[in-house]
Design an enzyme around this catalytic site. Structure first.
Site, mmCIF file in Angstrom:
data_model
loop_
_atom_site.group_PDB
_atom_site.id
_atom_site.type_symbol
_atom_site.label_atom_id
_atom_site.label_comp_id
_atom_site.label_asym_id
_atom_site.label_seq_id
_atom_site.Cartn_x
_atom_site.Cartn_y
_atom_site.Cartn_z
ATOM 1 N N GLN A 78 0.838 -1.197 0.000
ATOM 2 C CA GLN A 78 0.000 0.000 0.000
ATOM 3 C C GLN A 78 0.875 1.249 0.000
ATOM 4 O O GLN A 78 1.242 1.765 1.052
ATOM 5 C CB GLN A 78 -0.949 0.002 1.199
ATOM 6 C CG GLN A 78 -1.964 1.110 1.084
ATOM 7 C CD GLN A 78 -3.151 0.897 1.993
ATOM 8 O OE1 GLN A 78 -3.282 -0.095 2.683
ATOM 9 N NE2 GLN A 78 -4.029 1.865 1.989
ATOM 10 N N PHE A 79 1.163 1.739 -1.194
ATOM 11 C CA PHE A 79 2.014 2.909 -1.335
ATOM 12 C C PHE A 79 1.393 4.152 -0.701
ATOM 13 O O PHE A 79 2.086 5.096 -0.342
ATOM 14 C CB PHE A 79 2.370 3.172 -2.805
ATOM 15 C CG PHE A 79 1.228 3.707 -3.632
ATOM 16 C CD1 PHE A 79 1.079 5.070 -3.802
ATOM 17 C CD2 PHE A 79 0.328 2.847 -4.238
ATOM 18 C CE1 PHE A 79 0.040 5.573 -4.570
ATOM 19 C CE2 PHE A 79 -0.711 3.337 -5.002
ATOM 20 C CZ PHE A 79 -0.868 4.704 -5.166
ATOM 21 N N THR A 80 0.080 4.160 -0.533
ATOM 22 C CA THR A 80 -0.598 5.338 0.017
ATOM 23 C C THR A 80 -0.252 5.583 1.482
ATOM 24 O O THR A 80 -0.591 6.638 2.024
ATOM 25 C CB THR A 80 -2.128 5.247 -0.154
ATOM 26 O OG1 THR A 80 -2.599 4.092 0.536
ATOM 27 C CG2 THR A 80 -2.510 5.173 -1.624
#
Length: 150
Positions: A78-80
């Site tokens: 999850q890059f967010t």
């Protein structure tokens, strides 16, 4: 690296209308990676995750680890988790590492968790649109950041 650990009674990840992985009791781990991260960060997180005592013992006290309860792990990239919201209302993800750097570290994290746990961890698909279903148990949610180590 930055992770969000959720103690779950169950969790699953669906990609393109098909369940890719599902687990029972254990941890759902959302994982973000930045360019400054290395294998040292992976090793530190694996030790912390495996040793984290957040499962109830016979007295109802959070005193057992995932190893003690025979739990499972589902790891989702999850890059967010590296969203910057300092300016305006549209987040920037410039701190998130590029695929060339992220994918090997994500795979190393999953592999080392599997080795330590003694069983395969479930995963999503790096870079894919995923739907994650979970039943947060407690709720118990813990954030870890290898740059803060607190």
């Amino acid at each position: 690296m930055r992770i969000v650990i959720q103690r779950v009674s169950r969790a699953a990840v669906t990609i393109r209308q098909s369940v890719k992985s599902s687990i029972g009791q254990g941890f759902l781990i959302l994982t973000g990676i930045e360019e400054a991260d290395s294998s040292e960060d992976v090793d530190w997180l694996v030790r912390k995750v495996i040793g984290l005592r957040v499962f109830d013992d016979e007295n109802g006290v959070m005193n057992r680890s995932i190893m003690d309860v025979g739990g499972e792990i589902l790891v989702i990239s999850q890059f967010t988790l590296f969203a910057s919201y300092k300016k305006g209302n549209r987040p920037s993800w410039l701190r998130a590492a590029r695929h060339e750097h992220s994918v090997p570290l994500y795979e190393e994290f999953c592999r080392k968790l599997s080795d330590a746990l003694g069983k395969e961890v479930g995963t999503g698909e790096f870079g894919a649109y995923m739907q994650v279903d979970l039943c947060n148990d407690g709720p118990v949610t813990i954030c870890m950041d290898t740059k803060k180590r607190e």
